[in-house]
Scaffold this motif. Structure first.
Motif, short mmCIF file in Angstrom:
data_model
loop_
_atom_site.label_atom_id
_atom_site.label_comp_id
_atom_site.label_asym_id
_atom_site.label_seq_id
_atom_site.Cartn_x
_atom_site.Cartn_y
_atom_site.Cartn_z
N GLY A 312 33.24 70.09 22.95
CA GLY A 312 32.86 70.89 24.11
C GLY A 312 34.00 71.65 24.74
N GLN A 313 35.25 71.33 24.34
CA GLN A 313 36.40 71.96 24.98
C GLN A 313 37.07 73.03 24.09
N GLN A 314 36.58 73.20 22.88
CA GLN A 314 37.24 74.14 21.96
C GLN A 314 37.16 75.58 22.46
N THR A 315 36.06 75.95 23.06
CA THR A 315 35.91 77.34 23.51
C THR A 315 36.93 77.69 24.59
N GLN A 316 37.20 76.76 25.50
CA GLN A 316 38.19 77.03 26.54
C GLN A 316 39.59 77.09 25.94
N LEU A 317 39.85 76.25 24.93
CA LEU A 317 41.14 76.31 24.25
C LEU A 317 41.35 77.69 23.64
N ILE A 318 40.32 78.22 22.98
CA ILE A 318 40.44 79.53 22.35
C ILE A 318 40.70 80.60 23.41
N TYR A 371 33.88 74.53 14.55
CA TYR A 371 34.05 73.26 15.23
C TYR A 371 32.76 72.46 15.00
N PRO A 372 32.85 71.13 14.92
CA PRO A 372 31.67 70.35 14.52
C PRO A 372 30.53 70.40 15.54
N THR A 373 29.34 70.23 15.02
CA THR A 373 28.15 70.13 15.85
C THR A 373 27.58 68.71 15.74
N ASP A 374 26.58 68.42 16.55
CA ASP A 374 26.01 67.08 16.54
C ASP A 374 25.21 66.79 15.26
N THR A 375 24.96 67.81 14.44
CA THR A 375 24.19 67.59 13.22
C THR A 375 25.07 67.13 12.05
N MET A 376 26.39 67.24 12.18
CA MET A 376 27.29 66.85 11.10
C MET A 376 27.48 65.33 11.08
N ASP A 377 27.72 64.79 9.87
CA ASP A 377 28.04 63.37 9.80
C ASP A 377 29.47 63.14 10.30
N HIS A 378 29.85 61.88 10.46
CA HIS A 378 31.13 61.56 11.10
C HIS A 378 32.31 62.13 10.31
N SER A 384 36.51 68.76 10.44
CA SER A 384 36.47 70.03 11.16
C SER A 384 37.39 70.00 12.38
N MET A 385 37.39 68.90 13.11
CA MET A 385 38.24 68.79 14.29
C MET A 385 39.72 68.77 13.91
N ARG A 386 40.06 68.03 12.86
CA ARG A 386 41.44 67.96 12.41
C ARG A 386 41.89 69.29 11.83
N GLY A 387 41.00 69.96 11.12
CA GLY A 387 41.35 71.24 10.51
C GLY A 387 41.47 72.38 11.50
N ASN A 388 40.89 72.20 12.69
CA ASN A 388 40.95 73.22 13.74
C ASN A 388 41.56 72.64 15.01
N ASN A 389 42.68 71.93 14.81
CA ASN A 389 43.36 71.28 15.92
C ASN A 389 44.06 72.30 16.81
N ILE A 390 44.66 71.83 17.88
CA ILE A 390 45.26 72.73 18.88
C ILE A 390 46.32 73.62 18.26
N HIS A 391 47.19 73.05 17.44
CA HIS A 391 48.36 73.79 16.97
C HIS A 391 48.06 74.66 15.75
N PHE A 392 47.07 74.28 14.94
CA PHE A 392 46.58 75.20 13.91
C PHE A 392 45.87 76.38 14.57
N SER A 393 45.09 76.09 15.59
CA SER A 393 44.28 77.12 16.24
C SER A 393 45.15 78.17 16.94
N ARG A 394 46.33 77.78 17.39
CA ARG A 394 47.18 78.71 18.13
C ARG A 394 47.49 79.95 17.31
N SER A 395 47.84 79.75 16.04
CA SER A 395 48.10 80.90 15.18
C SER A 395 46.82 81.63 14.80
N THR A 396 45.77 80.85 14.57
CA THR A 396 44.52 81.47 14.14
C THR A 396 43.98 82.43 15.18
#
Length: 580
Positions: A312-318, A371-378, A384-396
Motif C-alpha cells: 500500500g505504500q509503494q505508490t507514495q514511494l514512487i 508490486y504484488p496484489t492480494d491475488t498472488m501467492d506468498h 515482487s517486493m524484493r525485486g522492486n525494493n526502495i533502492h532498486f526503485s530509486r533508479s527505475t
C-alpha cells in the motif's frame, strides 16, 4: 524500460491505396521526382504510405503483401537516390536523407529475412494459401462465391486433419523455432479468417447457407493443429503459457541489424564491451558492500532487497522518488524540464499477469508500477517486493520519468516528431540509462545502499547484452539466460524469467536489450567530445539531444558535430575505449 509503443507500421488511411493499386501492378504513383518536396515532407509521406499499405495488406505471410511492400520500398529508394539535391542540403536534411535511406533498406532486408523464416514454417500449414486467398479477395472486394468458399474451407480442414495425424505419428521433423513460428502464423490466420467470416455472416443469405458449418469445423481443426505443434514440435505442454521459446536469428542477421543501427562493432566485440563493463560494476559493488559490512556483494544485495515498503505504500514511494530526481536535475541545471512535462505524468499499477512479462516498472507518458496484489501467492509476493525494493526503485523511477523516458517522449512529441519513424532502442533506452551514468558520476546515490541499487541495474544491462547476443548466436538457451541473470546479477528467479520471457517471446527487436548499455555508452562518449570550455554546457548538450528527435546515435553525432557526410555514409564510429 519504456512501455513499447504501437509499431509505426499501422494506421487508418487506406482508401487512397486501394484506389491506387487495385487491379494492376504499375509503377508507384508515390514518387516525388516530379515535384519539389522537402526531406521532412518526404519522411512524413513515406510514414503515412507505409501505414496505409501495412494496414491494408495485413496478412504478414502473404506473398501479395511482400511484393507490394518490396515494390514500394524499392521505388522510394530509387527516387531518393536519384535526388540530385543532396550536396545542397543543410546538415539536418543530409542526416534525414541518411535516416530515410537506412529505414527503407532495413525494411527491404527484413522482408527477405521474414520470408525465409516463414517459408520454413509454412510447410506445417499446407492450407494457408487457400485461407490467404479468401481473405485477400475480401480485402479487394471481389464478389464471393459462397459454395466455392465452402469447398475451400472443407479442403483446408481436410489438410489440417492430415497434418495433425502426420505430426501425431512423428512424420514431421522441423526445428523448434520453425514450429513455434508456425503456431504464431496459424493463430494470425485464424484471426484473419474470423474477420472474413463475420464480414459476410448475416449479410449474405447464400453465405449463411453454405459457409458456417465448414468454417466452424476448420477453426476447430486449426486449434487442434496448433496445440499438437506446440506440444510435440515446440515442447510446450497444454496450459503452459509461461514457456519461453524465442527465435535466434544468427550471426549474419545480427551483423545486418548492427549495420542498420549504425553500430560499427561485431557481436563478439559487443560481448567484450559487456564483460568489461560488468567487471567495473562488480568492483564498485564490492566497494559499496564492504561499506555495509559485507565481504560478499551478494550478501549486501540480499540485504538491500529486503528494504522494501509495506503493501500500500509503494505508490507514495514512487511519488517521492520522482520528485527527488526532478528537483535534482533542475537544481543543478542539467536539462530543461518543461512545467507541463513535470506536471502531467501519471501512475498506474501493473496486473499480476503483466508482471510475469514485465517484473519491473514501465514508463513513458505514464509509469506502470510492479508490486504484488492480494491475488498472488506468498512466494510471488515476496519476489515482487524484493525485486522492486526502495533502492532498486530509486533508479527505475528517474529512468522511466524525469530525466528519462517521460521527458524524452514529451520532447520527441514536440521537436521533430517526424523522426519518430527512425526510433531506435539505442536512442530510446540508451538515453534513460545514460542518466544513470551521469547521476552516478555526480554522486546522486549518496549512500552505499543507493549505490548498490544503481549497480544492480548497471550489471543487469551488461548481462542483457551477453544473454541476448549469445541467444541469437545460438550459444545460450533461454534457461541459461535466466541462470545468468540469477547468478551474475542477483535477480530473483521470477524476475529473471520475466526479463527473458519479455526479451524473446514479445515484439522486441533482437538488439533491443543491447540498446540500453551500448546506447548509453554512445551518448556518454558524445558528451565527452562536446562538453568543455568554449564548447557546450551540460544543459545545452542535453537540450540539443532532446530537440533533434530519434535516430541512430552515430548520425546524431554527425549532425551535432557538423561532420561531413556523403549519401553512401556507413557507420565507423568507435565510441568505446580499447577492448584489449
Amino acid at each position: 524500460m519504456r512501455e513499447r509503443p504501437a509499431p509505426d507500421l499501422q494506421g487508418e488511411r487506406q482508401f487512397e491505396v486501394v484506389i491506387g493499386i487495385r487491379g494492376n501492378d504499375r509503377q508507384d504513383e508515390e514518387s516525388s521526382s516530379s515535384r519539389t518536396e522537402t526531406m521532412r515532407e518526404r519522411i512524413g509521406r513515406v510514414k503515412e504510405d507505409v501505414r496505409c499499405l501495412t494496414e491494408f495488406y495485413n496478412i504478414e505471410v502473404s506473398s501479395t503483401r511482400v511484393r507490394r511492400l518490396q515494390r514500394y520500398f524499392r521505388q522510394q529508394l530509387s527516387d531518393l537516390k536519384e535526388n540530385e539535391a543532396f550536396d545542397r542540403f543543410d546538415q539536418s536534411d543530409k542526416i534525414d536523407y541518411l535516416n530515410l535511406r537506412n529505414y527503407l533498406e532495413r525494411n527491404l532486408r527484413q522482408l527477405g529475412f521474414d520470408g525465409d523464416k516463414n517459408e520454413s514454417a509454412i510447410v506445417l500449414l499446407p492450407f494457408a494459401s487457400l485461407l490467404i486467398r479468401l481473405c485477400e479477395d475480401r480485402q479487394q472486394m471481389k464478389a464471393i462465391d459462397a459454395k466455392r468458399a465452402a469447398d475451400d474451407l472443407f479442403e483446408a480442414e481436410r489438410q489440417a486433419i492430415i497434418m495433425y495425424k502426420e505430426i501425431e505419428h512423428g512424420q514431421h521433423h522441423v526445428s523448434k523455432n520453425d514450429a513455434f513460428r508456425a503456431t504464431n502464423i496459424l493463430q494470425k490466420l485464424r484471426s484473419h479468417l474470423a474477420e472474413w467470416f463475420h464480414f459476410f455472416k448475416g449479410y449474405d443469405p447464400m453465405f449463411d447457407w453454405w459457409v458456417p458449418e465448414p468454417y466452424y469445423k476448420l477453426d476447430t481443426a486449426m486449434e487442434r493443429l496448433s496445440q499438437i505443434i506446440r506440444e510435440m514440435l515446440v515442447g510446450i505442454k497444454l496450459g503452459d503459457e509461461d514457456a519461453i521459446v524465442g527465435e535466434p536469428i544468427g550471426r549474419k542477421a545480427l551483423l545486418t541489424e548492427l549495420d542498420a543501427e549504425m553500430i560499427a562493432y561485431t557481436p563478439e566485440e559487443l560481448l567484450k564491451i559487456a564483460d568489461h563493463e560488468y567487471t567495473w560494476c562488480e568492483a564498485e559493488m564490492k566497494n559499496a558492500s564492504q561499506e555495509l559490512g559485507h565481504e560478499d556483494w551478494r550478501d549486501a544485495l540480499e540485504y538491500v532487497k529486503n528494504l522494501y515498503v509495506a503493501p500500500g505504500q509503494q505508490t507514495q514511494l514512487i511519488r517521492d522518488l520522482a520528485d527527488e530526481a526532478t528537483e535534482y536535475v533542475k537544481k543543478h541545471d542539467l536539462i530543461t524540464v518543461p512545467p507541463i512535462c513535470e506536471e502531467t505524468w501519471r501512475m498506474f499499477m501493473m496486473s499480476p499477469s503483466r508482471q510475469k512479462v514485465n517484473p519491473f516498472f514501465l514508463g513513458g507518458r505514464t509509469i506502470q508500477v510492479s508490486y504484488p496484489t492480494d491475488t498472488m501467492d506468498h512466494e510471488a509476493k515476496m519476489m515482487s517486493m524484493r525485486g522492486n525494493n526502495i533502492h532498486f526503485s530509486r533508479s527505475t523511477v528517474f529512468h522511466e520519468l524525469i530525466p528519462g523516458h517521460h521527458l524524452q517522449m514529451y520532447m520527441n512529441d514536440r521537436h521533430r516528431p517526424y523522426r519518430r519513424l527512425f526510433s531506435t532502442p539505442f536512442s530510446i533506452e540508451g538515453w534513460a540509462l545514460y542518466w544513470e551514468f551521469i547521476l552516478w558520476d555526480k554522486k546522486f546515490p549518496e549512500t552505499p545502499k543507493n549505490r548498490i541499487g544503481m549497480l544492480f541495474w548497471r550489471m543487469h544491462r551488461c548481462a542483457r547484452i551477453t544473454f541476448s547476443i549469445k541467444f541469437h548466436l545460438g550459444l545460450m538457451t533461454p534457461q541459461e539466460c535466466i541462470d545468468l541473470l540469477v547468478d551474475k546479477v542477483g535477480h530473483e528467479r521470477a524476475t529473471a524469467e520475466g526479463e527473458v520471457r519479455r526479451s524473446f517471446n514479445g515484439d522486441y527487436s533482437p538488439l533491443y536489450q543491447c540498446g540500453y548499455m551500448i546506447g548509453a555508452l554512445q551518448l556518454y562518449s558524445l558528451r565527452q567530445e562536446l562538453l568543455g570550455p568554449g564548447r557546450m554546457t551540460e544543459k545545452e548538450f542535453h537540450d540539443r539531444v532532446m530537440r533533434e528527435g530519434q535516430m541512430p546515435i552515430e548520425l546524431l553525432r554527425a549532425l551535432i558535430r557538423e561532420k561531413r557526410v556523403t549519401r553512401d555514409y556507413k557507420p565507423s564510429w568507435k565510441f568505446y575505449k580499447s577492448l584489449e
